[in-house]
Design an enzyme around this catalytic site. Structure first.
Site, short mmCIF file in Angstrom:
data_model
loop_
_atom_site.label_atom_id
_atom_site.label_comp_id
_atom_site.label_asym_id
_atom_site.label_seq_id
_atom_site.Cartn_x
_atom_site.Cartn_y
_atom_site.Cartn_z
N VAL A 179 -70.10 39.71 -61.55
CA VAL A 179 -69.40 39.47 -62.97
C VAL A 179 -67.91 40.01 -62.89
O VAL A 179 -67.18 39.23 -63.46
CB VAL A 179 -70.31 40.25 -63.80
CG1 VAL A 179 -69.60 39.93 -65.25
CG2 VAL A 179 -71.62 40.18 -63.92
N ASP A 180 -67.77 40.83 -62.20
CA ASP A 180 -66.31 41.10 -62.07
C ASP A 180 -65.31 40.05 -61.24
O ASP A 180 -64.34 39.72 -61.60
CB ASP A 180 -66.03 42.36 -61.11
CG ASP A 180 -66.08 43.70 -62.27
OD1 ASP A 180 -66.09 43.69 -63.42
OD2 ASP A 180 -66.21 44.92 -61.64
N LEU A 181 -65.98 39.52 -60.06
CA LEU A 181 -65.31 38.69 -59.59
C LEU A 181 -65.14 37.16 -60.31
O LEU A 181 -64.14 36.85 -60.11
CB LEU A 181 -66.22 38.36 -58.05
CG LEU A 181 -66.63 39.40 -57.24
CD1 LEU A 181 -66.99 39.28 -55.90
CD2 LEU A 181 -64.98 39.98 -56.79
#
Length: 393
Positions: A179-181
């Protein structure tokens, strides 16, 4: 030396951990000057997210490997933005920057005058990107957001892991902070679009990127499956909800993923395995039928693939035009001949560290303005004097 496509773009990076730094590393790889503001004496949280840690030239502990993965190509400036002097320095820098990226909690920079309203007042052309857990408005806007909890809340864990009743069945997170990426990639795309708009119109804008929104978008075909069918997707292990066979199959020395995308590839698979009759079996003639009868098809194919080594099976399938690939460990990824040919491992140097800094190359390949790796992930405060030396006061 060829200049990157974002040469001349100056980015003020107030973000830390992964989503924001991933976005700004992408911009740095493409030629932007990225100034990373870090807490004095501490720096980005991920400098301490280890082990493993790098080793300094004097033998002491260096930065955590985690920090290296998302901070290539940047300048590091130690600055206390909570102090009046530090906040004033950020405002001065914002006058000369094209982009600001921050991932403080919603409204967290307002008290320092470093929110969009404050900085756009000194630079109307500024593209200001805020990355938060839940966005700038709504019931949950005040909440902090972390990749793991967003994978859970956003539905990804409900479709990842072994199905109920199977050994080890439970909702499962993905092995990297996807999700961060994805958020970093959506943010960098939005920033570049906003820069184009600013170049044409002369006006900047505020970009509001939320991890929760990104996770919902990432559901892709699984969300569409639910929208169309009304059936809630569930965990299926390594099986695919819309395709069969499309999963790992056992070999005598490991596992190979077979990714059949159409009926022709399925018949070619059966021919390669020496079971033409399985290719013409009415239960498996079309993809929809194979999905409906996967409980019969999967063990029948597994009984055939397990007789071969990974190398032998892949040679057979590649010759037949059937997509396949080995289930590699991380070290095996970078030993793949294609990885070596494409230069997927970048070696850089940093004066304070013992040995090279190794990072993964950007996947962006451009014929006229290629990615350049001019700076290793910086030591804390390495560029403070250079960047702040010319500011008033």
């Amino acid at each position: 030396m060829t200049q990157g496509p974002l040469s001349g773009v100056r980015v003020l990076d107030l973000s830390r951990v992964l989503a924001g730094p991933w976005a700004t590393q992408t911009l740095a790889d493409l030629g932007a000057e990225v100034i990373k503001i870090e807490r004095p004496g501490v720096g980005d949280d991920t400098r301490q997210w280890g082990p493993p840690f790098t080793t300094k030239a004097d033998g002491s502990k260096g930065d955590a490997a985690y920090f290296l993965c998302a901070n290539r190509g940047k300048k590091s400036v130690e600055l206390d933005i909570a102090s009046p002097e530090g906040a004033a320095a950020v405002r001065e820098l914002a006058r000369t920057c094209d982009v600001v990226v921050e991932n403080f909690k919603t409204g967290g920079l307002r008290k320092y005058g470093l929110d969009y309203a404050g900085l756009s007042a000194v630079n109307p052309k500024l593209v200001y990107c805020s990355i938060t857990g839940f966005g700038q408005d709504g019931r949950d806007a005040h909440r902090a957001g972390y990749d793991y909890m967003i994978q859970a809340m956003g539905g990804l864990m409900s479709i990842t892991g072994q199905p109920d009743g199977a050994p080890g069945a439970e909702p499962m997170k993905v092995g990297v902070a996807v999700v961060d990426l994805f958020t970093g990639l959506y943010a960098s795309n939005a920033i570049m679009a906003a820069l184009l708009h600013a170049r044409v119109s002369g006006e900047g804008q505020h970009i509001d990127i939320a991890l929760f929104d990104v996770q919902a978008a990432m559901l892709a075909n699984q969300a569409a499956n639910w929208f169309v069918s009304g059936t809630v997707p569930t965990r299926m292990g390594n099986a695919h909800p819309n395709l069969a066979p499309y999963q790992p199959f056992p070999c005598s020395d490991g596992m190979v993923v077979i990714a059949v995308g159409n009926d022709g590839q399925y018949r070619a698979l059966c021919l390669a395995l020496g079971v033409e009759s399985l290719g013409t079996d009415a239960r498996f003639a079309t993809n929809a039928q194979r999905v409906a009868h996967r409980e019969e098809l999967t063990p029948a194919l597994s009984a055939l693939t397990c007789k071969h080594s990974m190398k032998a099976l892949m040679a057979m399938l590649e010759a037949a035009g059937v997509p396949c690939g080995p289930v590699n460990t991380i070290d095996q990824v970078f030993d793949e001949p294609q990885a070596v040919h494409r230069g997927l491992e970048v070696h850089q140097t940093r004066a304070d560290l013992d040995g090279p800094v190794r990072t993964v190359a950007s996947p962006i390949r451009m014929s006229k303005t290629p990615v350049a790796y001019d700076r290793a992930p910086p030591a804390l405060g390495a560029d403070t004097e250079e960047v702040l030396g010319g500011l008033k006061g």
